[in-house]
Design an enzyme around this catalytic site. Sequence first.
Site, PDB file in Angstrom:
ATOM      1  N   ASP A  33      -1.311   6.964   6.223  1.00 27.69           N
ATOM      2  CA  ASP A  33      -2.435   6.082   5.908  1.00 27.69           C
ATOM      3  C   ASP A  33      -2.595   5.155   7.109  1.00 27.69           C
ATOM      4  O   ASP A  33      -1.730   4.339   7.384  1.00 27.69           O
ATOM      5  CB  ASP A  33      -2.099   5.287   4.628  1.00 27.69           C
ATOM      6  CG  ASP A  33      -3.066   4.135   4.360  1.00 27.69           C
ATOM      7  OD1 ASP A  33      -4.040   3.953   5.119  1.00 27.69           O
ATOM      8  OD2 ASP A  33      -2.834   3.405   3.367  1.00 27.69           O
ATOM      9  N   TRP A  46       0.829  -1.209   0.000  1.00 29.14           N
ATOM     10  CA  TRP A  46       0.000   0.000   0.000  1.00 29.14           C
ATOM     11  C   TRP A  46       0.860   1.254   0.000  1.00 29.14           C
ATOM     12  O   TRP A  46       0.517   2.255  -0.630  1.00 29.14           O
ATOM     13  CB  TRP A  46      -0.986  -0.010   1.169  1.00 29.14           C
ATOM     14  CG  TRP A  46      -1.982  -1.126   1.068  1.00 29.14           C
ATOM     15  CD1 TRP A  46      -2.201  -2.120   1.978  1.00 29.14           C
ATOM     16  CD2 TRP A  46      -2.894  -1.381  -0.020  1.00 29.14           C
ATOM     17  NE1 TRP A  46      -3.185  -2.961   1.521  1.00 29.14           N
ATOM     18  CE2 TRP A  46      -3.621  -2.536   0.304  1.00 29.14           C
ATOM     19  CE3 TRP A  46      -3.147  -0.748  -1.237  1.00 29.14           C
ATOM     20  CZ2 TRP A  46      -4.598  -3.082  -0.526  1.00 29.14           C
ATOM     21  CZ3 TRP A  46      -4.123  -1.285  -2.073  1.00 29.14           C
ATOM     22  CH2 TRP A  46      -4.835  -2.438  -1.716  1.00 29.14           C
ATOM     23  N   LYS A  61     -11.490  -1.456   6.972  1.00 28.22           N
ATOM     24  CA  LYS A  61     -10.610  -2.386   7.664  1.00 28.22           C
ATOM     25  C   LYS A  61     -11.016  -2.511   9.134  1.00 28.22           C
ATOM     26  O   LYS A  61     -11.268  -3.594   9.618  1.00 28.22           O
ATOM     27  CB  LYS A  61      -9.146  -1.945   7.541  1.00 28.22           C
ATOM     28  CG  LYS A  61      -8.653  -1.758   6.111  1.00 28.22           C
ATOM     29  CD  LYS A  61      -8.598  -3.069   5.340  1.00 28.22           C
ATOM     30  CE  LYS A  61      -8.560  -2.881   3.830  1.00 28.22           C
ATOM     31  NZ  LYS A  61      -7.392  -2.219   3.286  1.00 28.22           N
TER      32      LYS A  61
HETATM   33  C1  LIG Z   1      -6.915  -1.804   1.992  1.00 27.58           C
HETATM   34  C2  LIG Z   1      -5.917  -0.723   2.111  1.00 27.58           C
HETATM   35  C3  LIG Z   1      -5.828   0.311   1.140  1.00 27.58           C
HETATM   36  C4  LIG Z   1      -6.646   0.321  -0.128  1.00 27.58           C
HETATM   37  O1  LIG Z   1      -7.940   0.697   0.113  1.00 27.58           O
HETATM   38  P1  LIG Z   1      -9.058   0.748  -1.042  1.00 27.58           P
HETATM   39  O2  LIG Z   1     -10.181   1.414  -0.319  1.00 27.58           O
HETATM   40  O3  LIG Z   1      -9.353  -0.632  -1.477  1.00 27.58           O
HETATM   41  O4  LIG Z   1      -8.530   1.600  -2.159  1.00 27.58           O
HETATM   42  C5  LIG Z   1      -4.901   1.313   1.372  1.00 27.58           C
HETATM   43  N1  LIG Z   1      -4.110   1.314   2.453  1.00 27.58           N
HETATM   44  C6  LIG Z   1      -4.160   0.331   3.375  1.00 27.58           C
HETATM   45  C7  LIG Z   1      -3.235   0.376   4.559  1.00 27.58           C
HETATM   46  C8  LIG Z   1      -5.053  -0.705   3.239  1.00 27.58           C
HETATM   47  O5  LIG Z   1      -5.094  -1.692   4.154  1.00 27.58           O
END
Ligand SMILES: *Cc1c(COP(=O)(O)O)cnc(C)c1O
Length: 361
Positions: free
Chosen positions: A171, A101, A195
């Site tokens: 993030d 990511w 998540k």
């Molecule tokens: C799942 C995830 C993403 C991607 O998210 P989407 O909503 O599917 O674009 C980005 N960063 C992290 C840390 C993730 O676990």
Amino acid sequence: MGRIYNFSAGPAVLPEEVLREAQEEMMDYRGCGMSVMEMSHRSSMFQDIIDETEADFRRVLQVPDNYKVFFAQGGGWLQFAMVPMNFMRGGRADYIVTGQWAKKAFEEAGRFGDAAAIASSADKGFTYIPDCSDLPVREDARYVYICENNTIYGTKYHFIPDTKGVPLIADMSSCYLSEPVDVSRYAMIWGGVQKNVGPAGLVIGTIREDMIPQEDLPGVPTMMQYRTYIDHGSMFNTPNCYAIYICGKVFKWLLDMGGLSVMKARNEEKAALLYDFLDRSRLFRGTVRKEDRSLMNVPFVTDDKDLDAKFVAEAKAAGLENLKGHRTVGGMRASIYNAMPKAGVETLVQFMEDFEKKNLK
Ligand SMILES: *Cc1c(COP(=O)(O)O)cnc(C)c1O
């Protein structure tokens, strides 16, 4: 139909109390005769929902007053682009690459300016967090970007990198609201809620006021400028009303429990059950350097692909689902987010012990 233990990395398990409440309110939300799904986002009823949801988010994460909060669609991937589009502005930005990511965010930033990877853990398959005490941060970098918890590899920063005065953007998708965070150390925090917080289709972020571009950004679509969200209470256009409503319920659940320090203690207790077993197991082993282990995503292997597949299949039959590791790394991964009950982890560890007895040669 009974409920299974769902170890999915995302979309993932939600608190049962929240699901039940949503079920009770499904046909008739608090006497208004309709579901939140059917409600105008311009109604006072929904305005109350989003206002309360933001207020509770601020309370849960202890967001300082000089930070703005926004709700956006487009998931994590849209933030990979929005961050450089709003803050890089053709200049430079520095990324720490600790997994897929972080790498995708770094690559996306390269479309908008000069992005550099100033540290990486790719050399050992992203199984650790690099030393961040003396990073080669470029003086004129507009921000340093990290992925705080690496969902696929199961690593987490247990410290805040020294960015030498450059604003830090994180993030937090897969560790969002899993433990207290000192928001004031970050210029911006964002997370996809699917998540650890709510249903897919919503990102919640918070940005320090002075970071937000006040002028219109030429060439940047209206819906990709943070100021559009901030200036219109995240309702310039129709937001994901239902996901916001569910997140609001999750925030109340967290507040009722005592907030993020209580949540952290619970998460540590659950993770310890699994890690302690992995450390004494003769069949399974964890794949991450101990000091960098995530409390949320726990990858493990037997070092035998067939046995891994057998484990995943037998676990599923026993009501322990979605334990297969990410398609790019194989093995197993147990995501044990906030809403995973302790009993779920205990059941998993018991199942692993039994599997080990039967399969250890
Ligand atoms: C799942 C995830 C993403 C991607 O998210 P989407 O909503 O599917 O674009 C980005 N960063 C992290 C840390 C993730 O676990």
